[in-house]
Design an enzyme around this catalytic site. Structure first.
Site, PDB file in Angstrom:
ATOM      1  CE  LYS A 235      -4.283  -1.965   1.671  1.00 47.07           C
ATOM      2  NZ  LYS A 235      -5.284  -2.095   2.740  1.00 47.07           N
ATOM      3  NE  ARG A 269      -7.076  -8.454   1.514  1.00 42.50           N
ATOM      4  CZ  ARG A 269      -6.733  -7.692   0.490  1.00 42.50           C
ATOM      5  NH1 ARG A 269      -5.741  -6.836   0.595  1.00 42.50           N
ATOM      6  NH2 ARG A 269      -7.384  -7.785  -0.649  1.00 42.50           N
TER       7      ARG A 269
END
Ligand code: YH5
Length: 290
Positions: A235, A269
């Site tokens: 991210k 995750r």
């Protein structure tokens, strides 16, 4: 032997198997968005290609030690095209069926859509991962009907506008209050606390500073006693700090995964299963030593 330091048992039932959440687990990301595989050919051809590509990734991730595969057919990136219920079903169902038929792993269905939750559960999914925390019409009832565990993720706003100047009084407290409200809503439809996981939603309506503060204080969220899942893999919070493009964020991702585990997160995750499994196994060995 020091019994006083033995960690309490925390097992959760994911459809057909129990996982021990006192140890860390890795969830591999399996995106099923056929546009990225489309070559301008037929829809059928692009969907078959997509299934093959998803299964190659799925098999590799299980071999690398993933406990979960998170299968999603809707992109939550700003500007992504909305998908119809039928499109979402067409994308995810073949992958869920194929994974269930050939791999020993918990299937997590990444969806906010009630019909997809029901269909995925019927096909053997073991976890519902909803970035909208069951706020869509019918989602609470559908999730309750499946009797599966559900991950409630925090997002401020919606994917289209969430990064336009997000503001909080106090990031950790605000997220705690949101999660309390969603857990309360779950209890009204009969979803017990034992079937809930929570996720602060890194990158979903948060500035870089918010994301960093959130990770630093993650133990406050974990202290609710509800298992915490985190997703920071690749991210922009990593990209912004390190100045690296999306395909060069692995090492930053491992650092924040270990930090999240130390602060109480139990499911990570990630797109990078093998390296994350190693990092968390190492961190867990250190934390379990006495
Ligand atoms: C999450 O945190 N995230 S989809 C932007 C990127 C890289 C990756 C290039 N689903 C989460 O993975 N579910 C997504 O920058 C999630 N927690 C849970 N529970 C976004 C994503 C991504 C976005």
């Amino acid at each position: 032997m020091c019994q006083a330091l033995t960690k309490p048992q925390a097992k959760m039932f994911f459809g057909d198997q129990w996982l021990d959440l006192t140890a860390p687990h890795v969830m591999g990301v399996v995106n099923v968005t056929p546009d990225s595989f489309s070559d301008g050919g037929s829809l059928f051809a692009s969907q078959s290609l997509c299934l093959d590509a998803a299964m190659v990734r799925a098999r590799a991730m299980v071999a690398e030690g993933a406990s979960f595969l998170d299968i999603g057919g809707e992109s939550t990136r700003p500007g992504a095209n909305p998908v119809s219920v039928q499109q979402e079903l067409d994308r995810v169902m073949p992958v869920i069926e194929s994974v269930r038929a050939s791999l020993d792993v918990v299937v997590s269905i990444d969806t906010s859509t009630p019909q997809v939750m029901i269909a995925a559960a019927q096909a053997g999914a073991g976890l519902i991962n909803d970035v909208r925390a069951l706020t869509r019409v019918g989602a609470l009832g559908a999730a309750a009907e499946t009797q599966l565990p559900i991950c409630l993720m925090h997002m401020q706003g919606d994917p289209k506008t969430m990064q336009n100047n997000p503001i909080y009084d106090s990031i950790v407290e605000d997220i705690g209050l949101y999660i309390d409200e969603r857990v309360q809503q779950c209890s009204t439809v009969g979803i017990p606390l034992e079937r809930i996981l929570i996720d602060p939603g890194f990158g979903f309506g948060k500035t870089l500073v918010h994301n960093l503060q959130l990770l630093k204080s993650l133990s406050l969220l974990a202290s609710k006693g509800i298992p915490v899942l985190v997703g920071m893999s690749r991210k922009s919070m990593i990209g912004s700090v390190l100045g690296r493009p999306v395909d060069d964020r692995l090492h930053g991702g491992l650092a924040v995964s270990v930090m999240a585990y130390e602060r109480g997160a139990r499911i990570v995750r990630t797109h990078d299963v093998g390296p994350t499994v190693d990092a968390l196994r190492m961190a867990h060995a250190v934390m379990m030593s006495d």
